[in-house]
Design a protein around this motif. Structure first.
Motif, mmCIF file in Angstrom:
data_model
loop_
_atom_site.group_PDB
_atom_site.id
_atom_site.type_symbol
_atom_site.label_atom_id
_atom_site.label_comp_id
_atom_site.label_asym_id
_atom_site.label_seq_id
_atom_site.Cartn_x
_atom_site.Cartn_y
_atom_site.Cartn_z
ATOM 1 N N UNK A 52 4.493 -33.552 -3.052
ATOM 2 C CA UNK A 52 4.925 -33.795 -1.597
ATOM 3 C C UNK A 52 6.492 -33.823 -1.530
ATOM 4 N N UNK A 53 6.943 -32.666 -1.048
ATOM 5 C CA UNK A 53 8.360 -32.359 -1.022
ATOM 6 C C UNK A 53 9.054 -32.917 0.073
ATOM 7 N N UNK A 54 10.374 -32.894 -0.282
ATOM 8 C CA UNK A 54 11.317 -33.303 1.014
ATOM 9 C C UNK A 54 11.584 -32.359 2.068
ATOM 10 N N UNK A 55 11.413 -31.046 1.680
ATOM 11 C CA UNK A 55 11.467 -29.769 2.426
ATOM 12 C C UNK A 55 10.800 -28.925 1.727
ATOM 13 N N UNK A 58 10.281 -25.455 -3.584
ATOM 14 C CA UNK A 58 10.274 -26.201 -4.812
ATOM 15 C C UNK A 58 11.645 -26.686 -5.331
ATOM 16 N N UNK A 59 12.796 -26.274 -4.783
ATOM 17 C CA UNK A 59 13.907 -26.883 -5.316
ATOM 18 C C UNK A 59 14.237 -28.270 -4.515
ATOM 19 N N UNK A 60 13.207 -28.803 -3.538
ATOM 20 C CA UNK A 60 13.642 -29.801 -2.974
ATOM 21 C C UNK A 60 12.983 -30.986 -3.747
ATOM 22 N N UNK A 61 13.369 -32.205 -3.331
ATOM 23 C CA UNK A 61 12.730 -33.255 -4.266
ATOM 24 C C UNK A 61 11.364 -33.717 -4.096
#
Length: 116
Positions: A52-55, A58-61
């Motif tokens: 589950x990403x912050x944005x 795949x480069x988002x946390x």
């Protein structure tokens, strides 16, 4: 410039050998595609340890991991990503209400049930 729904009409003034002339050309207007509608029956997590990403990248946390059976609500799609909110605490411990992004390949459309 004048625009119509189907075409763009462009008026052009041209100076040719000292004489001003004008021309009108019809140019197709750009096509604007509506976003594909979301599945009205929702989506299911289609894997284990799905980030589950912050944005939407795949480069988002990573905010944590989702797995099959976690309950999510999808409210929009951007490129190959869905923005989701957890309906309840995830199996890995992510709090209910947390909003993040999941890659499209890790979600499958839920089947609708028809009650008679």
């Amino acid at each position: 410039m004048i625009f119509s729904a189907a075409t763009a009409v462009v008026s052009v003034a041209v100076l040719v050998a000292g004489a001003a002339t004008s021309a009108i050309a019809a140019v197709p207007a750009p096509v604007v595609r509506a976003a594909a509608p979301l599945n009205p029956c929702g989506y299911d997590v289609a894997g284990t340890n799905v980030n589950l990403r912050s944005g939407p990248s795949t480069s988002r946390a990573s905010l944590g991991h989702l797995t099959r059976g976690d309950l999510i609500d999808v409210d929009r799609k951007q490129g190959g990503w869905y923005r989701v909110a957890l309906s309840e605490r995830s199996r890995s411990g992510i709090r209910a209400g947390t909003v993040g992004w999941v890659a499209e390949r890790y979600l499958t459309p839920s089947a609708c049930m028809q009650l008679d």
